[in-house]
Write an enzyme that holds these catalytic residues in place. Sequence first.
Site, short mmCIF file in Angstrom:
data_model
loop_
_atom_site.label_atom_id
_atom_site.label_comp_id
_atom_site.label_asym_id
_atom_site.label_seq_id
_atom_site.Cartn_x
_atom_site.Cartn_y
_atom_site.Cartn_z
N HIS A 1 1.99 -3.46 16.00
CA HIS A 1 0.74 -3.39 14.96
C HIS A 1 0.86 -2.37 13.86
O HIS A 1 0.76 -2.93 12.56
CB HIS A 1 -0.50 -2.96 15.76
N SER B 1 -4.48 -6.07 9.59
CA SER B 1 -5.38 -5.70 10.70
C SER B 1 -6.87 -5.96 10.08
O SER B 1 -7.15 -7.33 9.86
CB SER B 1 -5.28 -4.26 10.98
N GLU C 1 2.71 -7.48 19.41
CA GLU C 1 0.97 -7.49 19.41
C GLU C 1 0.61 -8.48 20.54
O GLU C 1 -0.41 -8.59 20.64
CB GLU C 1 0.72 -7.78 17.97
#
Length: 290
Positions: free
Chosen positions: A272, A172, A234
Amino acid sequence: MTRLSHSSIETTMPSREVVRQSFTLPNTEQYLLHSTTREQPYQIYVFKPSQEAPPEGFSVIYLLDANALFATMVEAMRVQSRVPEKTGVYPAVVVGIGYPTEEPFDSSRFYDFTMPTPKEVLDALPVRNKDAVRPQVGGADAFRAFIEIELKPRIERNYSINTKQQAVFGHSLGGLFVLQTLFTQPHTFQTYIAGSPSVHWNKAMLREQEDQYTSNLQQGQIHHKLLITIGELEKNHPSNMSENAKELYERLALLPNEKLDAHFYEFEGEGHVSVLPALVSRAVRFLRRG
């Protein structure tokens, strides 16, 4: 050496007295390390393989968000490196960089993993709670210097490290930090693993850094390995995370393989956060790829 306490178990003695015993991850230690550039110390976690180090030293992987991921990576490394000829995972030192908190993530990561970002760009970012106080950002250069100048020398003094096989892993915002490190300070590591990178955080700046890296790559004798990954789910992320990652990979894949060995993987059925265990497992295999 301070052993990494993971949880606790209970054992029943013949007298039926319950005795609590700490559960620890073998061959690990943790300590606070103060940086010259910030008030709050970092929580450093280190795993050293039980196997004897090769003559050139162990490969090493520097892991961001260690509060959340260190134990997962250590167990993946311990189990899979027992039979490297079958798994492709070879013993390596794992250095986790985290924060003095019991939570899996700390808001300090917003500062450590991001470059200075204009207010208009920050205002355009998708956020879950628009009323929440925005964390401080823009400390990536200082964090990168901490790793290179303060943390790495300590690790290399205390462990047998192959400085030609160093990797960095981030997910991330950590994935964004990994990419910006590759583009701006490519000599720092040889292997870069960027899971679900937050390219949207400052897409224009990242593209400028990418272009400069590409230009410099043609002139140097350096070789890097890069893994970019996303979770299949995602594609629904409001930041266009999946599309951004794929577009970036497609551009980098056009570069000469002997300069940048770029790979991309999409984890089927993962989002995610749920992608993290599978990503860690693939990362420890990628460390010695090629």
